[in-house]
Write a protein that holds these residues in place. Structure first.
Motif, PDB file in Angstrom:
ATOM      1  N   LEU A 213       0.848  -1.196   0.000  1.00  0.00           N
ATOM      2  CA  LEU A 213       0.000   0.000   0.000  1.00  0.00           C
ATOM      3  C   LEU A 213       0.879   1.240   0.000  1.00  0.00           C
ATOM      4  O   LEU A 213       1.759   1.372   0.851  1.00  0.00           O
ATOM      5  N   VAL A 214       0.641   2.147  -0.937  1.00  0.00           N
ATOM      6  CA  VAL A 214       1.238   3.478  -0.885  1.00  0.00           C
ATOM      7  C   VAL A 214       0.199   4.411  -0.286  1.00  0.00           C
ATOM      8  O   VAL A 214      -0.864   4.641  -0.863  1.00  0.00           O
ATOM      9  N   LEU A 215       0.507   4.925   0.883  1.00  0.00           N
ATOM     10  CA  LEU A 215      -0.383   5.830   1.596  1.00  0.00           C
ATOM     11  C   LEU A 215       0.191   7.231   1.455  1.00  0.00           C
ATOM     12  O   LEU A 215       1.269   7.520   1.977  1.00  0.00           O
ATOM     13  N   TYR A 216      -0.494   8.096   0.731  1.00  0.00           N
ATOM     14  CA  TYR A 216       0.095   9.380   0.356  1.00  0.00           C
ATOM     15  C   TYR A 216      -0.724  10.558   0.874  1.00  0.00           C
ATOM     16  O   TYR A 216      -1.950  10.498   0.973  1.00  0.00           O
TER      17      TYR A 216
ATOM     18  N   VAL B  14       3.630  -1.143   3.872  1.00  0.00           N
ATOM     19  CA  VAL B  14       3.036   0.190   3.715  1.00  0.00           C
ATOM     20  C   VAL B  14       4.159   1.190   3.444  1.00  0.00           C
ATOM     21  O   VAL B  14       5.184   1.190   4.132  1.00  0.00           O
ATOM     22  N   TRP B  15       3.956   2.017   2.441  1.00  0.00           N
ATOM     23  CA  TRP B  15       4.882   3.093   2.074  1.00  0.00           C
ATOM     24  C   TRP B  15       4.156   4.418   2.296  1.00  0.00           C
ATOM     25  O   TRP B  15       3.110   4.654   1.678  1.00  0.00           O
ATOM     26  N   ILE B  16       4.665   5.250   3.184  1.00  0.00           N
ATOM     27  CA  ILE B  16       4.013   6.528   3.515  1.00  0.00           C
ATOM     28  C   ILE B  16       4.737   7.634   2.754  1.00  0.00           C
ATOM     29  O   ILE B  16       5.927   7.880   2.982  1.00  0.00           O
ATOM     30  N   ALA B  17       4.030   8.308   1.862  1.00  0.00           N
ATOM     31  CA  ALA B  17       4.638   9.294   0.971  1.00  0.00           C
ATOM     32  C   ALA B  17       4.202  10.709   1.331  1.00  0.00           C
ATOM     33  O   ALA B  17       3.001  11.007   1.328  1.00  0.00           O
ATOM     34  N   VAL B  18       5.177  11.563   1.631  1.00  0.00           N
ATOM     35  CA  VAL B  18       4.892  12.946   2.014  1.00  0.00           C
ATOM     36  C   VAL B  18       5.951  13.873   1.420  1.00  0.00           C
ATOM     37  O   VAL B  18       7.003  13.432   0.974  1.00  0.00           O
ATOM     38  N   GLU B  19       5.647  15.160   1.432  1.00  0.00           N
ATOM     39  CA  GLU B  19       6.642  16.191   1.129  1.00  0.00           C
ATOM     40  C   GLU B  19       7.068  16.826   2.440  1.00  0.00           C
ATOM     41  O   GLU B  19       6.240  17.050   3.328  1.00  0.00           O
ATOM     42  N   ALA B  20       8.342  17.134   2.561  1.00  0.00           N
ATOM     43  CA  ALA B  20       8.817  17.801   3.770  1.00  0.00           C
ATOM     44  C   ALA B  20       8.222  19.201   3.870  1.00  0.00           C
ATOM     45  O   ALA B  20       7.731  19.618   4.923  1.00  0.00           O
ATOM     46  N   VAL B  21       8.281  19.936   2.762  1.00  0.00           N
ATOM     47  CA  VAL B  21       7.645  21.252   2.641  1.00  0.00           C
ATOM     48  C   VAL B  21       6.792  21.201   1.384  1.00  0.00           C
ATOM     49  O   VAL B  21       7.289  20.865   0.300  1.00  0.00           O
TER      50      VAL B  21
ATOM     51  N   ASP C 133      -7.483   0.409   8.657  1.00  0.00           N
ATOM     52  CA  ASP C 133      -8.582  -0.057   7.812  1.00  0.00           C
ATOM     53  C   ASP C 133      -8.077  -0.997   6.728  1.00  0.00           C
ATOM     54  O   ASP C 133      -8.725  -2.012   6.424  1.00  0.00           O
ATOM     55  N   TRP C 134      -6.930  -0.670   6.144  1.00  0.00           N
ATOM     56  CA  TRP C 134      -6.369  -1.506   5.075  1.00  0.00           C
ATOM     57  C   TRP C 134      -6.009  -2.883   5.613  1.00  0.00           C
ATOM     58  O   TRP C 134      -6.280  -3.895   4.969  1.00  0.00           O
ATOM     59  N   ARG C 135      -5.429  -2.914   6.790  1.00  0.00           N
ATOM     60  CA  ARG C 135      -5.096  -4.207   7.406  1.00  0.00           C
ATOM     61  C   ARG C 135      -6.378  -4.996   7.719  1.00  0.00           C
ATOM     62  O   ARG C 135      -6.433  -6.220   7.501  1.00  0.00           O
ATOM     63  N   ALA C 136      -7.399  -4.292   8.207  1.00  0.00           N
ATOM     64  CA  ALA C 136      -8.659  -4.968   8.536  1.00  0.00           C
ATOM     65  C   ALA C 136      -9.321  -5.555   7.292  1.00  0.00           C
ATOM     66  O   ALA C 136     -10.035  -6.563   7.373  1.00  0.00           O
ATOM     67  N   GLU C 137      -9.070  -4.935   6.146  1.00  0.00           N
ATOM     68  CA  GLU C 137      -9.629  -5.428   4.886  1.00  0.00           C
ATOM     69  C   GLU C 137      -8.805  -6.572   4.300  1.00  0.00           C
ATOM     70  O   GLU C 137      -9.140  -7.109   3.235  1.00  0.00           O
ATOM     71  N   GLY C 138      -7.724  -6.941   4.972  1.00  0.00           N
ATOM     72  CA  GLY C 138      -6.903  -8.042   4.503  1.00  0.00           C
ATOM     73  C   GLY C 138      -5.582  -7.657   3.901  1.00  0.00           C
ATOM     74  O   GLY C 138      -4.824  -8.523   3.445  1.00  0.00           O
TER      75      GLY C 138
ATOM     76  N   ARG D  75       0.675   5.528 -10.455  1.00  0.00           N
ATOM     77  CA  ARG D  75      -0.119   4.969 -11.548  1.00  0.00           C
ATOM     78  C   ARG D  75       0.656   3.909 -12.333  1.00  0.00           C
ATOM     79  O   ARG D  75       0.078   2.971 -12.872  1.00  0.00           O
ATOM     80  N   LEU D  76       1.975   4.074 -12.391  1.00  0.00           N
ATOM     81  CA  LEU D  76       2.815   3.114 -13.109  1.00  0.00           C
ATOM     82  C   LEU D  76       3.174   1.895 -12.259  1.00  0.00           C
ATOM     83  O   LEU D  76       3.663   0.897 -12.786  1.00  0.00           O
ATOM     84  N   GLY D  77       2.970   2.002 -10.951  1.00  0.00           N
ATOM     85  CA  GLY D  77       3.358   0.926 -10.049  1.00  0.00           C
ATOM     86  C   GLY D  77       2.260  -0.119  -9.881  1.00  0.00           C
ATOM     87  O   GLY D  77       1.146   0.017 -10.386  1.00  0.00           O
ATOM     88  N   ARG D  78       2.595  -1.167  -9.105  1.00  0.00           N
ATOM     89  CA  ARG D  78       1.680  -2.283  -8.904  1.00  0.00           C
ATOM     90  C   ARG D  78       0.990  -2.246  -7.541  1.00  0.00           C
ATOM     91  O   ARG D  78       0.095  -3.048  -7.276  1.00  0.00           O
ATOM     92  N   ALA D  79       1.411  -1.354  -6.670  1.00  0.00           N
ATOM     93  CA  ALA D  79       0.827  -1.310  -5.332  1.00  0.00           C
ATOM     94  C   ALA D  79      -0.492  -0.544  -5.340  1.00  0.00           C
ATOM     95  O   ALA D  79      -0.735   0.314  -6.193  1.00  0.00           O
ATOM     96  N   GLU D  80      -1.325  -0.837  -4.367  1.00  0.00           N
ATOM     97  CA  GLU D  80      -2.539  -0.047  -4.158  1.00  0.00           C
ATOM     98  C   GLU D  80      -2.136   1.311  -3.599  1.00  0.00           C
ATOM     99  O   GLU D  80      -1.146   1.437  -2.876  1.00  0.00           O
ATOM    100  N   ALA D  81      -2.910   2.344  -3.931  1.00  0.00           N
ATOM    101  CA  ALA D  81      -2.613   3.692  -3.442  1.00  0.00           C
ATOM    102  C   ALA D  81      -3.863   4.293  -2.800  1.00  0.00           C
ATOM    103  O   ALA D  81      -4.967   4.197  -3.355  1.00  0.00           O
ATOM    104  N   ARG D  82      -3.682   4.892  -1.619  1.00  0.00           N
ATOM    105  CA  ARG D  82      -4.773   5.575  -0.930  1.00  0.00           C
ATOM    106  C   ARG D  82      -4.254   6.892  -0.360  1.00  0.00           C
ATOM    107  O   ARG D  82      -3.121   6.967   0.123  1.00  0.00           O
ATOM    108  N   ALA D  83      -5.111   7.905  -0.365  1.00  0.00           N
ATOM    109  CA  ALA D  83      -4.744   9.205   0.178  1.00  0.00           C
ATOM    110  C   ALA D  83      -5.171   9.309   1.639  1.00  0.00           C
ATOM    111  O   ALA D  83      -6.104   8.636   2.076  1.00  0.00           O
ATOM    112  N   PHE D  84      -4.466  10.164   2.386  1.00  0.00           N
ATOM    113  CA  PHE D  84      -4.936  10.545   3.713  1.00  0.00           C
ATOM    114  C   PHE D  84      -4.967  12.063   3.808  1.00  0.00           C
ATOM    115  O   PHE D  84      -4.262  12.761   3.069  1.00  0.00           O
ATOM    116  N   ALA D  85      -5.786  12.584   4.673  1.00  0.00           N
ATOM    117  CA  ALA D  85      -5.971  14.033   4.803  1.00  0.00           C
ATOM    118  C   ALA D  85      -4.633  14.717   5.072  1.00  0.00           C
ATOM    119  O   ALA D  85      -3.787  14.213   5.823  1.00  0.00           O
TER     120      ALA D  85
END
Length: 379
Positions: free
Chosen positions: A114-117, A163-170, A153-158, A130-140
């Motif tokens: 999962l890429v959580l961005y 998990v890869w957490i993607a953020v910008e520093a600034v 929630d993702w773990r509860a769904e199986g 979009r080019l990758g094979r992992a599922e992607a979900r956004a967080f606020a």
């Protein structure tokens, strides 16, 4: 043949009607638009470094991809210097931050991961996902609890992968900072990888300009991206992290494998920029002082406050009034650009004011004074 590109012309006409038509403008006026935060791009430091590199025979062009004959000595030296400077096990030099994010997110997260961005993550990350094979979900945006809930929630769904957490520093259009310490803790608790795009913090934030994630960058579950075309004044990007991830990129990332290598001369200039950031403490001191002055004057003259970095967003809302205000400022000598959707969310068109060492304190004060007056004419 006259109608060959009719749909393209019509689409451009619609953009013009909505105030979203983009065009290339020449450089003009005082710099409030660039990302050259330390004023290195046009500096004597980099001119001298270029002359020195050419004199000692550093090639101007690479001549091929890194995996062919394009792998030059300067590339390896830069990657060694960068890993030491940013405190990571390894580094990989690429042609730009956009391609670097394509490489990271298309090849490192695996199927079942999962890429959580962050909801405001850069467009290049979206394209990489979009080019990758992992599922992607956004967080606020910058909401660590929302990210934690999404993992739960993702773990509860199986979901059972990494998990890869993607953020910008600034964040490039809002100028606010990610809660790196809390996100790292979240990554630790969930055996996740934290990917931090340091594009707008490299050189200007963190210990010695090493970025906001520097305190945790040495951990194997942290991957950081440092672009070289902003505060470092050159171009390219450095992906810094665990050696196994760098070697995976070399072997799997199409954006790396099939791209002509960056110029060896450019690599030499990035090395010089890193040395300048590391050794010239006065550079950071002047940048900090200029930024403090800008924040004070924005509040004093325009009633604008709450800025967190060298990126000062002035949200107008609608597209056309935003561009009209930007044009009025350009006309009196300030290079300030309007930013519209889809770069920013709908109804949040804004002026993106950038504070660099290319602009004096006096000009900064004058700009905010003029902006205050023009906002009354262009509300």
């Amino acid at each position: 043949m006259a109608d060959l590109f009719a749909r393209h012309s019509q689409a451009l006409d619609r953009l013009k009607e909505r105030g979203r038509y983009r065009q290339l403008l020449p450089r003009a006026g005082h710099d409030f638009a660039s990302n050259d935060y330390l004023g290195l791009a046009d500096s004597d430091v980099l001119r001298a470094a270029a002359a020195d590199a050419i004199a000692r025979g550093v090639p101007v062009g690479a001549g091929g991809a890194r995996l062919l004959r394009g792998n030059a000595h300067e590339h390896a030296c830069l990657e060694e210097d960068a890993a030491a400077f940013f405190g990571t096990e390894a580094a990989l030099f690429m042609g730009g931050g956009f391609n670097a994010n394509l490489a990271i997110f298309s090849s490192l997260p695996q199927q079942g991961d999962l890429v959580l961005y962050d909801a405001l993550i850069h467009a290049s990350t979206h394209d990489g996902m979009r080019l990758g094979r992992a599922e992607a979900r956004a967080f606020a945006h910058s909401d660590v609890q929302a990210a934690a809930n999404a993992i739960r929630d993702w773990r509860a769904e199986g979901g059972s992968g990494r998990v890869w957490i993607a953020v910008e520093a600034v964040y490039s259009m809002d100028g606010d900072k990610a809660p790196i310490a809390d996100l790292f803790q979240l990554a630790q608790e969930n055996d996740a990888i934290l990917v931090v795009d340091e594009a707008h913090s490299t050189g200007v934030m963190g210990a010695g300009g090493r970025g906001l994630a520097h305190a945790v960058a040495h951990h194997p579950n942290v991957l950081s991206l440092h672009t070289c075309g902003k505060a470092l004044g050159v171009s390219g990007a450095l992906i810094c992290g665990a050696r196994v991830l760098v070697e995976t990129l070399i072997n799997k990332a199409r954006a790396f494998i099939y791209a002509t290598a960056p110029s060896p001369l450019n690599a030499a200039l990035v090395r010089a920029a890193l040395r300048e950031v590391a050794e010239n403490r006065d550079l950071r001191r002047r940048a900090d002082a200029t930024l403090d002055h800008a924040h004070r004057e924005a509040a004093r003259l325009c009633g604008l406050s709450g800025f967190k970095s060298q990126i000062l967003p002035v949200v107008i809302g609608a597209d056309k009034p935003t561009m009209a205000l930007a044009a009025a400022l350009q006309e009196i000598g300030y290079d300030i650009r309007g930013i519209r959707p889809p770069t920013v969310p709908r109804n949040t068109a804004r002026l993106r004011i950038s504070i660099t060492l290319n602009t004096s304190a006096e000009v900064i004060s004058s700009m905010f004074s003029d902006l205050a007056q023009l906002r009354e004419v262009h509300p």
